[in-house]
Design a protein around this motif. Structure first.
Motif, mmCIF file in Angstrom:
data_model
loop_
_atom_site.group_PDB
_atom_site.id
_atom_site.type_symbol
_atom_site.label_atom_id
_atom_site.label_comp_id
_atom_site.label_asym_id
_atom_site.label_seq_id
_atom_site.Cartn_x
_atom_site.Cartn_y
_atom_site.Cartn_z
ATOM 1 N N GLU A 1 7.413 -14.649 -1.285
ATOM 2 C CA GLU A 1 6.226 -14.371 -2.080
ATOM 3 C C GLU A 1 5.419 -13.244 -1.437
ATOM 4 O O GLU A 1 5.193 -13.228 -0.232
ATOM 5 C CB GLU A 1 5.373 -15.637 -2.164
ATOM 6 N N GLU A 2 4.968 -12.305 -2.261
ATOM 7 C CA GLU A 2 4.026 -11.285 -1.812
ATOM 8 C C GLU A 2 2.697 -11.523 -2.512
ATOM 9 O O GLU A 2 2.641 -11.731 -3.719
ATOM 10 C CB GLU A 2 4.562 -9.882 -2.090
ATOM 11 N N ARG A 3 1.626 -11.475 -1.755
ATOM 12 C CA ARG A 3 0.319 -11.832 -2.273
ATOM 13 C C ARG A 3 -0.604 -10.613 -2.384
ATOM 14 O O ARG A 3 -0.220 -9.494 -2.034
ATOM 15 C CB ARG A 3 -0.304 -12.924 -1.391
ATOM 16 N N ALA A 4 -1.794 -10.848 -2.859
ATOM 17 C CA ALA A 4 -2.722 -9.770 -3.184
ATOM 18 C C ALA A 4 -3.073 -8.923 -1.967
ATOM 19 O O ALA A 4 -3.243 -9.440 -0.858
ATOM 20 C CB ALA A 4 -3.987 -10.356 -3.803
ATOM 21 N N ALA A 5 -3.222 -7.624 -2.203
ATOM 22 C CA ALA A 5 -3.520 -6.690 -1.116
ATOM 23 C C ALA A 5 -4.866 -6.960 -0.461
ATOM 24 O O ALA A 5 -5.042 -6.756 0.749
ATOM 25 C CB ALA A 5 -3.472 -5.258 -1.646
ATOM 26 N N ASP A 6 -5.828 -7.451 -1.235
ATOM 27 C CA ASP A 6 -7.162 -7.656 -0.668
ATOM 28 C C ASP A 6 -7.198 -8.771 0.368
ATOM 29 O O ASP A 6 -8.160 -8.870 1.136
ATOM 30 C CB ASP A 6 -8.181 -7.936 -1.777
ATOM 31 N N GLU A 7 -6.180 -9.632 0.413
ATOM 32 C CA GLU A 7 -6.123 -10.617 1.488
ATOM 33 C C GLU A 7 -6.020 -9.928 2.849
ATOM 34 O O GLU A 7 -6.459 -10.479 3.860
ATOM 35 C CB GLU A 7 -4.934 -11.559 1.290
ATOM 36 N N VAL A 8 -5.444 -8.720 2.863
ATOM 37 C CA VAL A 8 -5.290 -7.966 4.105
ATOM 38 C C VAL A 8 -6.408 -6.942 4.270
ATOM 39 O O VAL A 8 -6.876 -6.693 5.383
ATOM 40 C CB VAL A 8 -3.917 -7.271 4.139
ATOM 41 N N GLU B 1 -8.364 1.860 -1.137
ATOM 42 C CA GLU B 1 -7.180 2.573 -1.633
ATOM 43 C C GLU B 1 -5.986 2.485 -0.682
ATOM 44 O O GLU B 1 -4.893 2.979 -1.003
ATOM 45 C CB GLU B 1 -7.513 4.040 -1.905
ATOM 46 N N ILE B 2 -6.145 1.845 0.469
ATOM 47 C CA ILE B 2 -5.053 1.763 1.439
ATOM 48 C C ILE B 2 -3.956 0.836 0.915
ATOM 49 O O ILE B 2 -4.221 -0.270 0.462
ATOM 50 C CB ILE B 2 -5.567 1.248 2.794
ATOM 51 N N SER B 3 -2.712 1.295 0.968
ATOM 52 C CA SER B 3 -1.576 0.474 0.555
ATOM 53 C C SER B 3 -1.382 -0.684 1.527
ATOM 54 O O SER B 3 -1.624 -0.544 2.732
ATOM 55 C CB SER B 3 -0.302 1.318 0.494
ATOM 56 N N VAL B 4 -0.919 -1.801 0.996
ATOM 57 C CA VAL B 4 -0.767 -3.016 1.804
ATOM 58 C C VAL B 4 0.584 -3.657 1.523
ATOM 59 O O VAL B 4 1.028 -3.727 0.374
ATOM 60 C CB VAL B 4 -1.891 -4.029 1.472
ATOM 61 N N PHE B 5 1.238 -4.126 2.561
ATOM 62 C CA PHE B 5 2.430 -4.981 2.464
ATOM 63 C C PHE B 5 1.999 -6.365 2.910
ATOM 64 O O PHE B 5 1.593 -6.547 4.052
ATOM 65 C CB PHE B 5 3.544 -4.440 3.348
ATOM 66 N N ASN B 6 2.048 -7.346 2.009
ATOM 67 C CA ASN B 6 1.487 -8.662 2.305
ATOM 68 C C ASN B 6 2.458 -9.787 1.942
ATOM 69 O O ASN B 6 2.185 -10.592 1.046
ATOM 70 C CB ASN B 6 0.158 -8.855 1.568
ATOM 71 N N PRO B 7 3.588 -9.890 2.654
ATOM 72 C CA PRO B 7 4.470 -11.038 2.428
ATOM 73 C C PRO B 7 3.834 -12.307 2.973
ATOM 74 O O PRO B 7 3.252 -12.300 4.064
ATOM 75 C CB PRO B 7 5.736 -10.672 3.203
ATOM 76 N N ALA B 8 3.921 -13.397 2.225
ATOM 77 C CA ALA B 8 3.305 -14.650 2.665
ATOM 78 C C ALA B 8 4.191 -15.402 3.657
ATOM 79 O O ALA B 8 3.703 -16.287 4.370
ATOM 80 C CB ALA B 8 3.014 -15.534 1.460
ATOM 81 N N PHE B 9 5.478 -15.063 3.702
ATOM 82 C CA PHE B 9 6.436 -15.782 4.540
ATOM 83 C C PHE B 9 7.383 -14.801 5.208
ATOM 84 O O PHE B 9 7.525 -13.652 4.781
ATOM 85 C CB PHE B 9 7.257 -16.770 3.694
#
Length: 353
Positions: A291-298, A310-318
């Protein structure tokens, strides 16, 4: 604190997004509220998600039965509810396992029972799954404590994320082992990774352990290596969201890195998970959906911006820890040492599961 409670055809869920400062319960009388709670992590942890989803399915069945007496229509609409609940979190296999049980109960009951009676059968099944999770976690704790007690001294343990009572119906998986060890006077200290980006270790694990009088020290995720080197960590124990047929294990993001660090420091690395977490349809961990989650979590922390919007984010939950880095998997049926395809195959054959 109770993770969840089913009472008077209503599901009460502890809103874990508000912890540790506020203990608030969500009142769910309709299944979409349960789906939203799972999706936003108000309820989280693979076993707890599975239990909550079964009660969500019951709420859906209650509504459908109030609107139709046609078995075929009931069945079609109930499957749609289950599919929607199943889509809330793709990685945790307990969710899919629990809803599969609910689908099977409905399919069998619809052959002979009224729609109203089917709801009763579904409620009874959900309550069985709930109670079984509580007992499973206690047995897991006993097996894990017996395994780690062989080290013969009070232990210093490191854990990642939250695999405690808040991640299950009660007691916990990894923290269930810690609780069982503590009851024997065998816990010197637990170091809890904070677990970015949503801080389940900081907000949940430390709160649970402190409430039970278990000594706990909070560290940031990037302190794990130095903590292992300087604080005499005896073992690492974590939970799991899905385990492939060869023992590769998906757990909260950061677990893979902790496993690598444990290997580098010669520290045993344990996973605690019920057999419902195993997905034997997957040959290895490469098939586990992440699962990949919302960028704002990071981009944010506690609602405050920590990066430009505007910064790109990679946010895998696992992430997935290869089985080679796992010393043993603790289950409610016993401990699987050095798990691989053959060990798991023999285990399931022997247990008749």
């Amino acid at each position: 604190m109770e993770t969840l409670r089913w009472q008077d055809h209503t599901l009460y869920l502890l809103d874990q997004t508000q912890l540790p400062l506020t203990e608030t319960y969500l009142t769910c009388t309709r299944w979409p509220a349960v789906a939203d709670a799972i999706r936003c992590l108000a309820v989280r942890g693979a076993p707890a998600i599975g239990v909550a989803a079964t009660y969500g399915a019951v709420l859906g069945a209650q509504k459908i039965a109030g609107e139709t007496t046609d078995a075929a229509a009931f069945g079609d609409r109930f499957l749609a509810v289950c599919d929607a609940l199943e889509g809330t979190r793709p990685t945790a296999v307990n969710l899919h396992w629990a809803l599969a049980r609910m689908r099977d109960v409905a399919a069998a009951a619809l052959k002979t029972d009224s729609c109203t009676a089917v709801v009763g059968r579904l409620e009874a099944e959900a309550m069985r799954i709930d109670e079984a999770d509580r007992e499973i976690n206690r047995r897991m704790g006993q097996f894990g404590a017996a395994e780690l007690a062989q080290l013969g001294r009070p232990l210093t343990i490191l854990t990642h994320c939250n695999a405690g009572a808040l991640a299950t119906a009660a007691f916990g998986t990894a923290l269930g082992v810690v609780r069982a060890l503590h009851a024997q006077g065998l816990v010197r200290m637990v170091y809890a990774d904070e677990t970015r980006p949503l801080l389940q270790g900081a907000r949940l694990t430390t709160t649970e352990l402190a409430a039970d009088g278990i000594p706990v020290t909070l560290i940031t995720d990037n302190m794990a290596a130095w903590t292992m080197k300087t604080k005499g960590i005896d073992a690492v124990i974590v939970g799991a969201d899905r385990i492939a047929a060869n023992g590769d294990t998906a757990n909260k993001i950061g677990t893979y890195g902790v496993a690598l660090l444990a290997a580098a420091h010669g520290i045993p690395f344990y996973v605690a998970a019920p057999v419902s977490t195993f997905d034997r349809t997957l040959e290895d961990g490469t098939g586990i959906p992440i699962e990949e989650r919302a960028a704002d979590e990071v981009r944010q922390c506690g609602g405050l911006a920590t990066a430009l919007p505007e910064i790109s984010v990679f946010n895998p939950a696992f992430d997935v820890t290869p089985h080679e880095y796992i010393t043993a998997i603790v289950t409610e049926h016993g401990v699987l040492h050095h798990p691989d395809s053959q060990v798991l195959h023999e285990f399931f054959r022997k247990e008749g599961i």
